[in-house]
Write an enzyme that holds these catalytic residues in place. Structure first.
Site, PDB file in Angstrom:
ATOM      1  N   ARG A  17      11.852  -5.306   5.385  1.00 54.24           N
ATOM      2  CA  ARG A  17      11.217  -4.336   4.442  1.00 54.24           C
ATOM      3  C   ARG A  17      12.271  -2.886   4.999  1.00 54.24           C
ATOM      4  NH1 ARG A  17       5.674  -2.417   5.416  1.00 54.24           N
ATOM      5  NH2 ARG A  17       5.790  -3.210   7.620  1.00 54.24           N
ATOM      6  N   ARG A  45      -9.895   0.594   8.235  1.00 53.03           N
ATOM      7  CA  ARG A  45      -9.303  -0.438   8.774  1.00 53.03           C
ATOM      8  C   ARG A  45     -10.579  -1.374   9.034  1.00 53.03           C
ATOM      9  NH1 ARG A  45      -3.527   0.185   8.347  1.00 53.03           N
ATOM     10  NH2 ARG A  45      -2.585  -1.458   9.007  1.00 53.03           N
ATOM     11  N   ARG A  55      -1.244  -8.248  13.258  1.00 47.54           N
ATOM     12  CA  ARG A  55      -0.969  -7.691  12.401  1.00 47.54           C
ATOM     13  C   ARG A  55      -2.138  -8.830  11.257  1.00 47.54           C
ATOM     14  NH1 ARG A  55       4.394  -5.037  10.644  1.00 47.54           N
ATOM     15  NH2 ARG A  55       3.070  -4.368   8.986  1.00 47.54           N
ATOM     16  N   ARG A  59      14.276  -0.022   9.993  1.00 52.82           N
ATOM     17  CA  ARG A  59      13.417  -1.010  10.093  1.00 52.82           C
ATOM     18  C   ARG A  59      12.421  -0.428  11.113  1.00 52.82           C
ATOM     19  NH1 ARG A  59      15.397  -5.644   6.840  1.00 52.82           N
ATOM     20  NH2 ARG A  59      18.046  -4.412   6.110  1.00 52.82           N
ATOM     21  N   LYS A 107       0.971  -1.172  -0.373  1.00 53.35           N
ATOM     22  CA  LYS A 107       0.187  -0.284   0.046  1.00 53.35           C
ATOM     23  C   LYS A 107       1.139   0.982   0.147  1.00 53.35           C
ATOM     24  CE  LYS A 107      -2.135  -1.387   4.097  1.00 53.35           C
ATOM     25  NZ  LYS A 107      -1.626  -2.233   4.487  1.00 53.35           N
TER      26      LYS A 107
HETATM   27  P1  AP5 Z   1       4.877  -1.815   1.960  1.00 57.28           P
HETATM   28  O1  AP5 Z   1       4.193  -1.024   0.581  1.00 57.28           O
HETATM   29  O2  AP5 Z   1       6.042  -0.935   3.268  1.00 57.28           O
HETATM   30  O3  AP5 Z   1       3.571  -2.209   2.412  1.00 57.28           O
HETATM   31  P2  AP5 Z   1       2.084  -2.064   3.296  1.00 57.28           P
HETATM   32  O4  AP5 Z   1       1.393  -2.505   2.517  1.00 57.28           O
HETATM   33  O5  AP5 Z   1       2.384  -0.184   3.259  1.00 57.28           O
HETATM   34  O6  AP5 Z   1       2.679  -2.433   4.641  1.00 57.28           O
HETATM   35  P3  AP5 Z   1       2.498  -1.563   6.333  1.00 57.28           P
HETATM   36  O7  AP5 Z   1       3.019  -2.744   6.703  1.00 57.28           O
HETATM   37  O8  AP5 Z   1       3.413  -0.555   6.165  1.00 57.28           O
HETATM   38  O9  AP5 Z   1       1.026  -2.101   6.529  1.00 57.28           O
HETATM   39  P4  AP5 Z   1      -0.006  -2.296   7.334  1.00 57.28           P
HETATM   40  O10 AP5 Z   1      -1.405  -1.638   7.373  1.00 57.28           O
HETATM   41  O11 AP5 Z   1       0.762  -3.239   8.550  1.00 57.28           O
HETATM   42  O12 AP5 Z   1       1.139  -0.993   8.254  1.00 57.28           O
HETATM   43  P5  AP5 Z   1       0.577   0.877   8.650  1.00 57.28           P
HETATM   44  O13 AP5 Z   1       1.441   1.532   8.578  1.00 57.28           O
HETATM   45  O14 AP5 Z   1      -0.573   0.891   7.458  1.00 57.28           O
HETATM   46  O15 AP5 Z   1       5.390  -3.018   1.644  1.00 57.28           O
HETATM   47  C1  AP5 Z   1       6.298  -3.732   2.565  1.00 57.28           C
HETATM   48  C2  AP5 Z   1       7.351  -4.043   1.737  1.00 57.28           C
HETATM   49  O16 AP5 Z   1       7.245  -5.195   0.539  1.00 57.28           O
HETATM   50  C3  AP5 Z   1       8.785  -3.103   0.713  1.00 57.28           C
HETATM   51  O17 AP5 Z   1      10.005  -3.296   0.963  1.00 57.28           O
HETATM   52  C4  AP5 Z   1       8.517  -3.391  -0.109  1.00 57.28           C
HETATM   53  O18 AP5 Z   1       9.612  -2.336  -1.415  1.00 57.28           O
HETATM   54  C5  AP5 Z   1       7.794  -4.724  -1.320  1.00 57.28           C
HETATM   55  N1  AP5 Z   1       6.902  -4.569  -1.815  1.00 57.28           N
HETATM   56  C6  AP5 Z   1       5.865  -3.573  -2.097  1.00 57.28           C
HETATM   57  N2  AP5 Z   1       5.245  -3.665  -3.330  1.00 57.28           N
HETATM   58  C7  AP5 Z   1       6.332  -4.848  -3.413  1.00 57.28           C
HETATM   59  C8  AP5 Z   1       5.761  -5.737  -4.668  1.00 57.28           C
HETATM   60  N3  AP5 Z   1       4.833  -6.059  -5.833  1.00 57.28           N
HETATM   61  N4  AP5 Z   1       6.685  -6.806  -5.235  1.00 57.28           N
HETATM   62  C9  AP5 Z   1       7.723  -7.314  -4.123  1.00 57.28           C
HETATM   63  N5  AP5 Z   1       8.110  -6.180  -3.207  1.00 57.28           N
HETATM   64  C10 AP5 Z   1       7.158  -5.372  -2.474  1.00 57.28           C
HETATM   65  O19 AP5 Z   1      -0.372   0.605  10.079  1.00 57.28           O
HETATM   66  C11 AP5 Z   1       0.598  -0.086  11.290  1.00 57.28           C
HETATM   67  C12 AP5 Z   1      -0.163  -0.156  13.167  1.00 57.28           C
HETATM   68  O20 AP5 Z   1      -0.987   1.061  12.685  1.00 57.28           O
HETATM   69  C13 AP5 Z   1      -1.146  -0.713  12.504  1.00 57.28           C
HETATM   70  O21 AP5 Z   1      -0.955  -2.512  12.822  1.00 57.28           O
HETATM   71  C14 AP5 Z   1      -2.460   0.136  13.571  1.00 57.28           C
HETATM   72  O22 AP5 Z   1      -1.661  -0.779  14.503  1.00 57.28           O
HETATM   73  C15 AP5 Z   1      -1.952   1.102  12.982  1.00 57.28           C
HETATM   74  N6  AP5 Z   1      -3.057   1.651  12.462  1.00 57.28           N
HETATM   75  C16 AP5 Z   1      -2.528   1.876  10.674  1.00 57.28           C
HETATM   76  N7  AP5 Z   1      -4.051   3.141  10.752  1.00 57.28           N
HETATM   77  C17 AP5 Z   1      -4.688   2.766  11.689  1.00 57.28           C
HETATM   78  C18 AP5 Z   1      -5.983   2.827  11.391  1.00 57.28           C
HETATM   79  N8  AP5 Z   1      -6.876   3.093  10.616  1.00 57.28           N
HETATM   80  N9  AP5 Z   1      -7.094   2.377  12.723  1.00 57.28           N
HETATM   81  C19 AP5 Z   1      -6.286   1.406  13.353  1.00 57.28           C
HETATM   82  N10 AP5 Z   1      -5.014   1.037  13.991  1.00 57.28           N
HETATM   83  C20 AP5 Z   1      -4.058   2.114  12.895  1.00 57.28           C
END
Ligand code: AP5
Length: 231
Positions: free
Chosen positions: A132, A93, A177, A165, A18
């Site tokens: 990552r 979410r 997660r 990281r 994402k």
């Molecule tokens: P990346 O682009 O970083 O993936 P992502 O989907 O953004 O993963 P996240 O881990 O950031 O998602 P998340 O939803 O758990 O975290 P968030 O920060 O929202 O890609 C991952 C890796 O893969 C990278 O190294 C990239 O280079 C590689 N890659 C990408 N595409 C690829 C491909 N096609 N092929 C190969 N490699 C690829 O949330 C974190 C925490 O915050 C949550 O757990 C929660 O506690 C809280 N939170 C956030 N939003 C909310 C909400 N709305 N409500 C409640 N709590 C929330």
């Protein structure tokens, strides 16, 4: 003037890509990326009330309190830079957050254009998350295997050599997660399908191929909405 605003959601499990795709899409279509994960991490670092409420929950892989997240999004939507459109990354979410988002948009006279649902298998997600890292200065994302910097140890975008990281990328937290995703977030796929807003994207290909698939769907919907292409 670009015509109507183009508000999009990028939906998908942790590690689906994402953040990676939101950054590319934002640059290609001149849209603002609104990542609730990034905003919450900023709040934790700043030690605000929202950050204190979310910190331990995020570290354990759960969802931060809905009212905290919704208040953060509401505040961010007051910035004038979002007039052309927003990519919601990691929000909503849950069904309750989706209903809150609809209300936040409606009160600003806006409507969602499209929900891009990134489809990946769980083994791939664990591999993507465990490799990552990001640039500490500009936030550009990298991966030990899939996206290494062009010059080892130097960020492609800003030239910094400081990387970090995430604390919640441990194998155990990733499992929690994913469980939170399955329980609270996955029902949004059907929710948006019923609203005829869902665009499933096969995200099991390379980053470039996934970007092309997304761009094709967004181009089509922006044409329908009368949004002029970015020069
Ligand atoms: P990346 O682009 O970083 O993936 P992502 O989907 O953004 O993963 P996240 O881990 O950031 O998602 P998340 O939803 O758990 O975290 P968030 O920060 O929202 O890609 C991952 C890796 O893969 C990278 O190294 C990239 O280079 C590689 N890659 C990408 N595409 C690829 C491909 N096609 N092929 C190969 N490699 C690829 O949330 C974190 C925490 O915050 C949550 O757990 C929660 O506690 C809280 N939170 C956030 N939003 C909310 C909400 N709305 N409500 C409640 N709590 C929330």
């Amino acid at each position: 003037m670009r015509g109507a605003a183009l508000d999009l959601i990028l939906l998908g499990p942790p590690g689906a890509g994402k953040g990676t795709q939101a950054r590319r899409l934002g640059a290609a279509f001149n849209l603002v990326q609104l990542s609730t994960g990034d905003l919450l991490r900023d709040a934790v670092v700043a030690g605000t009330k929202a950050g204190l409420a979310a910190k331990s929950i995020m570290e354990a892989g759960g969802l931060a309190p809905a009212e905290t997240v919704i208040a953060i999004v509401d505040g961010r939507l007051d910035h004038p830079d979002i007039s052309g459109g927003v990519i919601f990354d990691g929000f909503p979410r849950s069904i309750a957050q989706a209903e809150a988002l609809q209300h936040l948009l409606e009160k600003r006279g806006r409507t969602l254009a499209l929900v891009l649902s990134l489809e990946v298998n769980e083994d791939a997600v664990v591999e993507r998350i465990s490799g990552r890292y990001t640039c500490e200065r500009c936030g550009e994302g990298f991966h030990d295997r899939f996206k290494r910097p062009r010059i080892e140890g130097v960020c492609d975008v800003c030239g910094s050599s400081a990387f970090q990281r995430r604390a919640d990328d441990s194998a155990e937290t990733v499992r929690d997660r994913l469980a939170a995703y399955r329980r609270d977030t996955a029902p949004l796929i059907e929710y948006y399908a019923q609203k005829h807003l869902l665009a499933p994207i096969d995200a099991m290909s390379t980053i470039d191929t996934v970007s092309d698939r997304i761009a094709a769907r967004v181009s089509a919907v922006s044409k329908d909405r009368g949004v002029k292409p970015v020069p």
